[in-house]
Design a protein around this motif. Structure first.
Motif, short mmCIF file in Angstrom:
data_model
loop_
_atom_site.label_atom_id
_atom_site.label_comp_id
_atom_site.label_asym_id
_atom_site.label_seq_id
_atom_site.Cartn_x
_atom_site.Cartn_y
_atom_site.Cartn_z
N LYS A 331 0.82 -1.19 0.00
CA LYS A 331 0.00 0.00 0.00
C LYS A 331 0.87 1.26 0.00
CE LYS A 331 -3.75 0.02 2.52
NZ LYS A 331 -4.30 -0.10 3.85
N ALA A 332 1.97 1.19 0.74
CA ALA A 332 2.79 2.38 0.90
C ALA A 332 3.29 2.89 -0.45
CB ALA A 332 3.97 2.09 1.80
N PHE A 338 0.44 8.13 -5.63
CA PHE A 338 -0.96 8.32 -6.04
C PHE A 338 -1.12 9.51 -6.97
CE2 PHE A 338 -0.76 10.36 -1.86
CZ PHE A 338 -1.25 11.61 -2.15
N LYS A 478 -11.51 14.87 2.17
CA LYS A 478 -11.89 13.59 2.79
C LYS A 478 -11.05 12.42 2.30
CE LYS A 478 -16.58 14.66 4.18
NZ LYS A 478 -16.38 16.11 4.16
N LYS A 479 -9.88 12.72 1.73
CA LYS A 479 -8.98 11.63 1.37
C LYS A 479 -8.05 11.42 2.56
CE LYS A 479 -9.36 12.27 -3.54
NZ LYS A 479 -8.71 12.48 -4.82
N TYR A 480 -8.61 10.85 3.59
CA TYR A 480 -7.89 10.79 4.87
C TYR A 480 -6.64 9.93 4.79
CZ TYR A 480 -12.28 12.71 6.56
OH TYR A 480 -13.37 13.48 6.73
N GLU A 481 -6.77 8.82 4.10
CA GLU A 481 -5.67 7.87 4.12
C GLU A 481 -4.43 8.47 3.45
OE1 GLU A 481 -5.28 3.07 3.62
OE2 GLU A 481 -6.57 4.18 2.28
N GLN A 482 -4.62 9.08 2.28
CA GLN A 482 -3.48 9.69 1.61
C GLN A 482 -2.92 10.82 2.45
OE1 GLN A 482 -6.50 9.22 -0.35
NE2 GLN A 482 -5.85 9.31 -2.49
N ILE A 488 2.60 11.51 7.83
CA ILE A 488 3.62 10.67 8.47
C ILE A 488 4.92 10.77 7.68
CG2 ILE A 488 4.31 8.29 8.96
CD1 ILE A 488 1.39 7.68 9.60
N GLU A 584 -13.85 6.62 12.70
CA GLU A 584 -13.00 6.44 11.52
C GLU A 584 -11.88 7.46 11.47
OE1 GLU A 584 -15.63 6.56 8.24
OE2 GLU A 584 -16.19 4.44 8.40
N SER A 585 -12.24 8.70 11.72
CA SER A 585 -11.19 9.72 11.61
C SER A 585 -10.16 9.54 12.71
CB SER A 585 -11.79 11.12 11.62
OG SER A 585 -12.30 11.40 12.89
N ARG A 587 -9.26 6.73 14.02
CA ARG A 587 -8.39 5.60 13.68
C ARG A 587 -7.36 5.96 12.63
NH1 ARG A 587 -12.30 0.36 14.20
NH2 ARG A 587 -12.38 0.45 16.47
N SER A 588 -7.72 6.93 11.80
CA SER A 588 -6.72 7.35 10.81
C SER A 588 -5.66 8.22 11.48
CB SER A 588 -7.38 8.11 9.67
OG SER A 588 -7.85 9.35 10.14
N ILE A 590 -4.53 7.83 14.67
CA ILE A 590 -3.68 7.11 15.63
C ILE A 590 -2.31 6.72 15.07
CG2 ILE A 590 -3.50 4.93 16.93
CD1 ILE A 590 -6.47 5.30 17.66
N PRO A 591 -2.23 6.12 13.87
CA PRO A 591 -0.89 5.79 13.37
C PRO A 591 0.02 7.01 13.25
CG PRO A 591 -2.56 4.75 12.03
CD PRO A 591 -3.29 5.69 12.94
N ARG B 79 3.94 -2.52 10.94
CA ARG B 79 2.80 -2.71 10.06
C ARG B 79 2.51 -4.20 9.88
NH1 ARG B 79 4.46 -0.19 5.24
NH2 ARG B 79 4.07 1.87 6.08
N ASN B 111 -0.20 0.03 17.35
CA ASN B 111 -1.60 0.39 17.23
C ASN B 111 -2.49 -0.84 17.07
OD1 ASN B 111 -3.87 1.97 17.01
ND2 ASN B 111 -3.62 2.23 14.79
N ALA B 191 -8.77 1.84 8.41
CA ALA B 191 -9.77 2.50 9.21
C ALA B 191 -10.78 3.15 8.28
CB ALA B 191 -9.13 3.54 10.10
N ILE B 192 -10.26 3.75 7.26
CA ILE B 192 -11.14 4.39 6.29
C ILE B 192 -10.85 3.75 4.96
CG2 ILE B 192 -11.83 6.56 5.28
CD1 ILE B 192 -10.28 7.82 7.65
N ILE B 194 -10.88 4.11 1.49
CA ILE B 194 -11.09 5.07 0.42
C ILE B 194 -10.57 4.47 -0.88
CG2 ILE B 194 -10.50 7.34 -0.45
CD1 ILE B 194 -9.98 8.07 2.50
N GLU B 199 -7.76 6.25 -10.35
CA GLU B 199 -6.57 5.41 -10.33
C GLU B 199 -6.91 4.08 -10.98
OE1 GLU B 199 -3.18 5.64 -8.88
OE2 GLU B 199 -3.78 7.61 -9.55
#
Lengths: 1076, 205
Positions: A331-332, A338, A478-482, A488, A584-585, A587-588, A590-591, B79, B111, B191-192, B194, B199
């Motif tokens: 994923k990373a 992206f 709202k693209k929280y993950e990216q 980070i 949800e937010s 949990r995003s 915390i990391p 991870r 976590n 967690a989310i 998306i 893509e």
């Protein structure tokens, strides 16, 4: 508003009607091949200092640049006059070839100018344009191509490792370890440059003709080899992927990869990606066999090559492989890329496409020139040139020269990178800014005034600034993950990230946002932000619609009244959704927080306040957000102060991170609160206290207090909880308090004394668990203070219990810990005595005392003696004490005259013989003293007793112990005794002694005789040795060499053999062998 | 999960410096033991292929530098961890006392969503030493493990290869269990969820 990347510089109009059919560039020289076979050479006068236009484009765009509806800049009316001296005519070589020039190629290291004209290839000297060679062999050449890895290498220097890193596949290199060591992973990326050095400078000239390709190779400016390859079809285009690999596209639109290091044609590899499954979408299906399809091949950044065909650009790497930015395995990696795309899409098919660092430039037949982003193909600027663009060339130093149909040569330059970045910022195209910064060399970022930071640091800071801004934009979309991934990756300052979250998470109500530096955070507001775990739990289980008082996370406003009064189900439904979003937010987040606290703790650790991150050494200064730093610079110019301030800021950030992490856990995973609070953390005490209290998470709260050394708070709480009467109260009674106190050491001895009192009042045995515990903490306690504390204990119901407690403590430190302090030993004896006063019949204590007085050597003998003196029942014990004082006479007086313990008296003497540290003499002396006591009793003793004593004396004499006494001394003693002793009564004693003496005598005689014997033996040996001899005559021969011994030096062996000294070595060997 | 599919397990070994983390890993993966102590720098991993109940399993064992503590390790280290092995040295009281704080540190840093049920395995290493040098009794260790939530406990000697296989067998089984649990818990890693817009999987056209 559109972006302006290029600005016009100059315009050159060719006077005659000839047209330009080919163009090439070398350094600042422009070569134009004309339709009449002539060559024109221009030099570019580069006196602008910077290669880029330094003016901001807006200065002239308002006046000069029209913009059509589509947002295309039209430069036709622009005044190019400022660059009138830009082109300097250098030379024209009239009719250098006979026919129109189709292609110009330059091979600088060989000083070659290669001209393709009418299917013929001619080589001229680059400096004076004289003919070097006409390659008549190739009558139907259709393409020439030159390549030099010197140029490639030079191009590479535009970039630095940070960009290369971004393209690397592995993300372990920087994210597994922040240790200050370079990971091996990074090294792999530098091999290409190394290769250039190893392979030396190479250049190639490729000539395509018919179905063949001729490749001339040159090494170190010398011709090396020529190889001819046969292909299936005519070459349409070709491009070097590396010094080794050549990508070829043939007329039939097949792609081949040729390894130039292998001379064999079999190494021509057909590439599958356009024909088979790699790109299987419809976009490539129309790649028909048409000859007219133009395919451009271009080398861009290191490891990225583009094949452009029709309206699609496909990125491949230097091995000819398709670059896949989203292989989903990691994923990373897909996250990192992206914003990158492959393939790229154009509006329609471009005529010409070239790479102009760091953009792609495309031209379309209809006079339009486009500047596009290399990563994703996004259009950045579109320029209209009101004439058909024939070709354009790019000159090192950011010049773009456009050649048009009507003989006009337009030159443009990129505006400064700063200006480009400014424009991107203004229209919030942060992703474009990032794309640009990534590729720019670090040296452009160096600010003169800051000596602490290297250029690489500065680039990193700039990139970080943009990445964080971009992440904020992503977050708002709202693209929280990216967003979180970028936060980070680029170490976004925690305050920035946290501020994006609702008050319930960040713990500060929204109206406090602007002055969050204010230490006196409004307590009332914060109280409203307490998190109620039960509500969250209910939500987590998804099965309840009860009254939930959780504040709305999205609106950021807490309105208890609304929440409490609303029982309407639709409201609840809405709340459920909101809470889902909240969780949800959280949990995003915390990391990110876990990562931030790791980095902060690394920076705050005293031994290493730096770490490696993406090849940059991150120091405190680099980590702290700029705005904080500026504040500090204003406050004080002094380094020390600044460092202190940075530390303060870091601590503040650490507190913010840990506190918010705590809140997040409370919302989404309460099970992690315990672990967080038990490890070293910077959580805000009041937040933790209030929230945990509200949720009755007392165990966690007590762990937290313990970690923060807030023991008094813990103990107060435990005391309060101990009396609370409710079901399942694990803190009921004193056990929890006692267990807590067990963890404290001498530093908190005051607290221990204060808080152990109440458990002791409940049960005095709890005291033992603290003071008499086999633990480091317990042993660390100051014994004097503990004793003092125990002695002063009040409120113990029974005095005997208190005595028991202190006695047990003293026994523990004396017996277990081997304490030899007089005070403790004396105290223990005193306590035993006191104990016996209170309870005379306590046999156990009695025995303990008796044993103690005998064994211990450390109590105050005189003091104890005083205490028991005159007390009849302690007489025997008194002897123990007297004995310690060596008052043996008194001991015997007590034992014999007062107690009549005759065996004891005898044993008393005997035990001195047993003790190694006592000498025998003392034993003898005591025995003798005892005998005297019996033989010469006190005058007051009556006759009966006298007889008894006399008999006791006789008993001693008759027993084996009598033998220990000095016989002569005894005889004197006996003859002086009051009472005459009948010989018959001691005959046994005398006999024994006489026997003993006779035995001694005999032994001495035997010893004497045996000594005499050995003396005689020795004498005999001596005389034998003395007489040993051998006679050597004139005829005596050496047993080894059989020669006469004569008067040589000789060796005489123990077996009587005599040999020459010279032969002795040999004989010795024989002799030794024989003996073995 | 079908038995044909290869399962990838990530195991992390933690513990104070010098307790034998690297030795345990080397003994388990390569069957080797080195008498020389060499401090681990940063973090490193070894992999071992196992078959557990007919399942092909690739176990990736991450070794850490004990003296580095957690601040030195980045996101990628934690991870997707499936099991965490906490190692102490039976001759070193301090290393034993650190076990529970290593556990806490791990839970926070990785976590872990469900800390109560995350598999840990505790290993007391160096049991080959003479009895009088041993400072942590079996009883003391088992008490700690039951207090930490009935964690499986093994006493090993990496030097003499005692119990190492057995311990890692349990590690692997617990990790596998954890991995399978995660598969059913979509919420765990994302967690989310998306979906990346615009893509395409391979080609956008």
């Amino acid at each position: 508003m559109s972006i302006q990347i290029v600005a016009p510089i100059a315009l050159l109009v060719l006077n005659n009607k000839r047209s330009i059919t080919a163009s090439a560039v070398y350094g600042t020289q422009l070569f134009f091949g004309l339709n009449d076979g002539s060559l024109m050479v221009y030099d570019i006068k580069d006196d602008y200092g910077l290669n880029q236009v330094s003016k901001t484009p807006n200065d002239h765009s308002s006046k000069k640049v029209d913009r059509n509806v589509a947002g295309t800049d039209i430069f036709e009316d622009y005044d190019f006059s400022q660059g009138s001296n830009f082109y300097k005519f250098k030379k024209e070589v009239n009719k250098i070839v006979d026919k129109p020039i189709d292609q110009l190629e330059i091979l600088p290291d060989m000083n070659f100018l290669v001209i393709l004209s009418n299917g013929l290839v001619s080589i001229f000297k680059l400096d004076d344009f004289t003919l070097e060679e006409k390659l008549v062999k190739f009558k139907h050449a259709n393409l020439v191509k030159s390549y030099s890895n010197i140029i490639e290498n030079g191009l590479d220097t535009n970039l630095d490792e940070s960009y290369i890193y971004e393209n690397s596949d592995e993300d372990y290199s920087d994210t597994v370890s922040l240790a200050a060591v370079n990971s091996e992973f990074n090294l792999n990326n530098h091999t290409t440059k190394e290769e250039v050095k190893i392979n030396d400078y190479r250049s190639y000239l490729c000539i395509a003709f018919k179905r063949k390709l001729m490749v001339y190779s040159f090494v170190k400016n010398e011709f090396n080899s020529k190889i001819e390859y046969n292909l299936n079809d005519k070459v349409k285009n070709l491009s070097f992927l590396s010094t080794e690999l050549l990508l070829i596209v043939t007329i039939d639109n097949n792609f081949y990869l040729l390894n130039l290091y292998e001379e064999d044609e079999r190494f021509i590899k057909k590439l599958p990606f356009f024909t088979t499954s790699v790109v299987n979408s419809t976009s490539f299906s129309y790649f028909n066999k048409s000859n007219s399809v133009k395919i451009s091949l271009l080398k861009t950044l290191p490891h990225i090559n583009i094949i452009s065909k029709e309206s699609v650009g496909l990125k491949i790497n230097d091995n000819g492989e398709y670059i896949n930015y989203n292989h989903g395995r990691k994923k990373a990696i897909s996250m990192k890329n992206f914003n990158r795309k492959n393939p790229l899409l154009w509006l329609k098919k471009p005529d010409i496409i070239k790479y102009w660092f760091p953009y792609l430039v495309l031209s379309y037949g209809n006079e339009i020139l486009e500047i596009r982003n290399l990563e994703n193909g996004n259009l950045i600027q579109s320029i209209a040139i009101r004439s058909n663009i024939k070709d354009f060339v790019l000159i090192e130093g950011n010049y773009l020269i456009i050649i048009t149909d009507d003989g006009k040569i337009h030159s443009f330059s990129q505006v400064t990178y700063d200006s480009q970045l400014d424009q991107f910022e203004k229209i919030n195209k942060i992703d474009e800014a990032i794309s640009l910064v990534e590729k720019l060399p670090s040296k452009l970022f160096k600010r003169e005034f800051d000596e602490d930071l290297t250029e690489k640091d500065e680039k990193f800071l700039k990139l970080r600034e943009y990445q964080i801004r971009y992440a904020e934009i992503l977050f708002h979309n709202k693209k929280y993950e990216q967003a979180m991934y970028l936060f980070i990756s680029f170490m976004a300052p925690p305050d920035i990230v946290i501020s994006l979250f609702p008050p319930i998470v960040k713990g500060i109500s929204s109206n406090n946002d602007d002055n969050d530096n204010d230490d006196s955070n409004n307590n009332n507001n914060n109280d409203a932000l307490l998190i109620n775990l039960e509500d969250i739990n209910i939500f987590n289980e998804n099965d309840a619609f009860g009254d939930m008082t959780l504040p709305s996370p999205i609106s950021g406003r807490y309105s208890p009244t609304t929440a409490e009064t609303s029982t309407v189900s639709e409201n609840n439904g809405k709340k459920i959704v909101e809470r889902q979003k909240l969780i949800e937010s959280v949990r995003s987040l915390i990391p990110y927080l876990a990562d931030a606290r790791r980095k902060l703790s690394k920076l705050l650790s005293p031994d290493s306040s730096k770490f490696e991150w993406k090849g940059i050494t991150i120091s405190k200064r680099l980590y702290i957000p700029l705005k904080h730093q500026h504040e500090h610079q204003h406050e004080s110019e002094q380094d020390q102060d600044q460092n202190q301030n940075i530390d303060k800021t870091l601590l503040k950030l650490a507190e913010q991170v840990d506190t918010v992490l705590f809140r997040c856990y409370l919302i989404s995973s309460p099970g992690l609160i315990g672990p967080l609070l038990r490890v070293n953390n910077y959580c805000d005490i009041s937040t933790v206290e209030k929230n945990l209290t509200r949720n009755q998470m007392y165990k966690e709260l007590i762990d937290f207090y313990h970690g923060k050394n807030l023991h008094e708070k813990s103990l107060k709480l435990l005391k309060r909880l101990s009396s609370e009467q409710n079901n399942g109260n694990v803190f009921e009674g004193p056990i929890a308090t006692v267990q807590y106190l067990q963890k404290l050491n001498n530093n908190d001895i005051g607290l221990i004394f204060e808080y152990i009192q109440w458990p002791i009042e409940v049960d005095y045995n709890y005291g033992k668990e603290i003071f008499i515990n086999d633990s480091i903490e317990s042993e660390s306690l100051d014994k004097f203070r503990v004793l003092e504390f125990l002695e002063n204990l009040k409120n113990i119901s029974n005095e005997l219990n208190k005595l028991d407690l202190i006695e047990t403590y003293l026994e523990h430190i004396i017996d277990e810990l081997n304490d030899q302090t007089t005070k403790f030993h004396t105290k223990l004896a005193e306590l035993y005595l006191k104990h016996l006063e209170l309870n005379k019949n306590d046999k156990e204590i009695w025995d303990k005392l008796e044993k103690f007085l005998q064994i211990s050597n450390y109590y105050d003998f005189t003091k104890i003696l005083k205490l028991i003196d005159g007390k009849q029942n302690y007489l025997i014990m008194k002897t123990s004490v007297l004995s310690k004082l060596s008052r043996h006479d008194e001991v015997f007086n007590i034992l014999i005259y007062e107690c009549g313990e005759y065996d004891m008296a005898l044993n008393y003497c005997l035990k001195f013989y047993e003790k190694p540290e006592q000498n025998e003499k003392l034993g003898n002396k005591l025995l003798s003293l005892l005998l005297s006591k019996y033989l010469d009793p006190l005058p007051s003793v009556d006759n009966a007793k006298e007889d008894l004593y006399f008999n006791k004396a006789l008993e001693i004499l008759s027993s084996p112990s009598g033998l220990c006494l000095d016989f002569l001394e005894l005889l004197t003693k006996l003859s002086n005794a009051k009472r005459k002793i009948p010989i018959s009564q001691i005959s046994n004693f005398l006999k024994l002694n006489l026997n003993q003496l006779t035995k001694e005598l005999n032994r001495s005689i035997i010893n004497g005789n045996s000594l005499k014997l050995s003396n005689t033996k020795l004498k005999l040996t001596r005389s034998l040795t003395k007489n040993e001899s051998i006679i050597i005559t004139e005829t005596s021969k050496c047993s080894m060499c059989k020669k006469k011994l004569g008067y040589s030096v000789l060796s005489w062996f123990p077996d009587g053999t005599v040999v020459h000294y010279g032969c002795s070595k040999l004989y010795k060997q024989q002799f030794d062998d024989k003996n073995q | 999960m079908s038995s044909g599919k290869k399962t990838f397990l990530k195991v992390i070994i933690l513990g104070d410096s010098g307790v034998g983390k690297t030795s345990l890993m080397q003994q388990f993966v390569n069957g080797k033991f080195s008498h020389q102590y060499k401090a681990t720098i940063g973090a490193d991993f070894l992999t071992k292929e196992l078959i557990i109940d007919d399942k092909n399993v690739t176990m990736q064992i991450w070794d850490t530098a004990g003296q580095e503590r957690f601040q030195s390790l980045g996101v990628a280290f934690y991870r997707g961890a499936d099991c965490c092995v906490l190692v102490y040295d039976v001759t070193n009281t301090k290393s034993f006392e650190s076990v529970s704080s290593w556990r806490d540190e791990f839970l926070v840093q990785a976590n872990i969503k469900d800390p109560e049920n995350f598999p840990f395995v505790v290993i007391g290493n160096k049991i080959d030493v003479e009895e009088n040098k041993r400072l942590i009794s079996n009883k003391k260790a088992t008490t700690l493990c039951s207090n930490l939530g009935s964690l499986p406990y093994f006493e090993t000697s990496a030097k003499e290869a005692v119990n190492v296989e057995q311990a890692f067998d349990v590690v692997a089984r617990n990790a596998l269990q954890q991995e399978e649990n995660e598969e059913y818990n979509e919420d765990y890693s994302d967690a989310i969820n998306i979906h990346l817009e615009n893509e395409p999987s391979s080609c956008a056209c």
